[in-house]
Design a protein around this motif. Structure first.
Motif, short mmCIF file in Angstrom:
data_model
loop_
_atom_site.label_atom_id
_atom_site.label_comp_id
_atom_site.label_asym_id
_atom_site.label_seq_id
_atom_site.Cartn_x
_atom_site.Cartn_y
_atom_site.Cartn_z
N GLY A 86 0.80 -1.22 0.00
CA GLY A 86 0.00 0.00 0.00
C GLY A 86 0.83 1.27 0.00
N ILE A 87 0.17 2.36 -0.35
CA ILE A 87 0.79 3.68 -0.29
C ILE A 87 0.45 4.28 1.06
N VAL A 88 1.48 4.72 1.79
CA VAL A 88 1.28 5.28 3.13
C VAL A 88 1.38 6.80 3.04
N ARG A 89 0.40 7.46 3.63
CA ARG A 89 0.40 8.92 3.74
C ARG A 89 0.21 9.28 5.20
N PHE A 90 0.71 10.43 5.58
CA PHE A 90 0.55 10.92 6.94
C PHE A 90 -0.24 12.22 6.89
N GLU A 91 -1.24 12.30 7.76
CA GLU A 91 -2.06 13.51 7.79
C GLU A 91 -2.62 13.70 9.21
N SER A 92 -2.35 14.85 9.78
CA SER A 92 -2.85 15.21 11.12
C SER A 92 -2.51 14.17 12.18
N GLY A 93 -1.29 13.66 12.16
CA GLY A 93 -0.86 12.69 13.16
C GLY A 93 -1.30 11.27 12.91
N ALA A 94 -2.04 11.03 11.85
CA ALA A 94 -2.52 9.69 11.52
C ALA A 94 -1.76 9.14 10.32
N ALA A 95 -1.71 7.82 10.24
CA ALA A 95 -1.12 7.14 9.07
C ALA A 95 -2.27 6.54 8.27
N LEU A 96 -2.29 6.82 6.97
CA LEU A 96 -3.30 6.28 6.08
C LEU A 96 -2.64 5.33 5.11
N VAL A 97 -3.14 4.11 5.03
CA VAL A 97 -2.59 3.10 4.13
C VAL A 97 -3.64 2.79 3.08
N ASP A 98 -3.32 3.11 1.83
CA ASP A 98 -4.24 2.88 0.71
C ASP A 98 -3.98 1.51 0.10
N TRP A 99 -4.60 0.51 0.67
CA TRP A 99 -4.52 -0.86 0.17
C TRP A 99 -5.49 -1.69 0.98
N ASN A 100 -5.90 -2.82 0.46
CA ASN A 100 -6.77 -3.71 1.23
C ASN A 100 -5.99 -4.30 2.39
N VAL A 101 -6.51 -4.15 3.57
CA VAL A 101 -5.85 -4.64 4.78
C VAL A 101 -6.76 -5.64 5.46
N GLU A 102 -6.25 -6.85 5.70
CA GLU A 102 -7.03 -7.91 6.32
C GLU A 102 -6.81 -7.99 7.82
N TRP A 103 -5.60 -7.66 8.26
CA TRP A 103 -5.31 -7.71 9.70
C TRP A 103 -4.25 -6.67 10.06
N ALA A 104 -4.22 -6.35 11.33
CA ALA A 104 -3.22 -5.43 11.87
C ALA A 104 -2.78 -5.97 13.23
N THR A 105 -1.53 -5.73 13.56
CA THR A 105 -1.02 -6.15 14.86
C THR A 105 -0.12 -5.06 15.41
N ILE A 106 0.06 -5.07 16.70
CA ILE A 106 0.89 -4.06 17.35
C ILE A 106 1.80 -4.77 18.33
N GLY A 107 3.02 -4.30 18.46
CA GLY A 107 3.98 -4.95 19.36
C GLY A 107 5.04 -3.97 19.83
N ILE A 108 5.84 -4.43 20.78
CA ILE A 108 6.91 -3.59 21.29
C ILE A 108 7.97 -3.40 20.21
N TYR A 109 8.73 -2.34 20.32
CA TYR A 109 9.77 -2.03 19.34
C TYR A 109 10.90 -3.05 19.47
N ASP A 110 11.38 -3.54 18.37
CA ASP A 110 12.51 -4.45 18.31
C ASP A 110 13.38 -4.04 17.13
N ALA A 111 14.58 -3.59 17.43
CA ALA A 111 15.48 -3.12 16.36
C ALA A 111 15.82 -4.24 15.38
N ASN A 112 15.79 -5.50 15.82
CA ASN A 112 16.08 -6.62 14.91
C ASN A 112 15.00 -6.78 13.85
#
Length: 111
Positions: free
Chosen positions: A64-90
């Motif tokens: 998808g194409i990612v845009r940023f607007e007003s502090g939000a991230a917009l992803v223009d593509w079909n998205v079936e799932w999303a997950t969130i996790g702690i930061y890992d540099a690896n």
């Protein structure tokens, strides 16, 4: 359609709307950063400042194409799932891999 990922003000949660409708709690470790992964392959790094203002950056591009607007991230593509996790540099910056030798038994003979 795509998704809009935006922080919920004065909290450590993000709201995802569009193809997916959910609210996710941001996990915390010693780092103020976290990762948001989407089914299209997009990987975002979110970070909070001391006033709980959230900012997103692209760690890896997905389909998808990612845009940023007003502090939000917009992803223009079909998205079936999303997950969130702690930061890992690896995850964000994979280590440089050394190729395996093709014929390890012949290396001594050839030198």
């Amino acid at each position: 359609m795509g998704v809009r990922i935006e922080p919920i003000p004065d909290s450590v949660r993000v709201k995802i709307s569009g193809d997916i409708e959910t609210v996710l709690s941001v996990p915390y470790e010693d780092d103020d950063r976290f990762l948001v992964g989407l089914s299209d392959g997009t990987l975002l790094v979110g970070s909070y400042d001391d006033d709980l203002r959230c900012k997103f950056d692209i760690a890896r591009d997905g389909a998808g194409i990612v845009r940023f607007e007003s502090g939000a991230a917009l992803v223009d593509w079909n998205v079936e799932w999303a997950t969130i996790g702690i930061y890992d540099a690896n995850v964000v910056e994979p280590a440089e891999l050394n190729p395996m030798p093709l014929f390890p038994d012949l290396e001594d003979v050839l030198q």
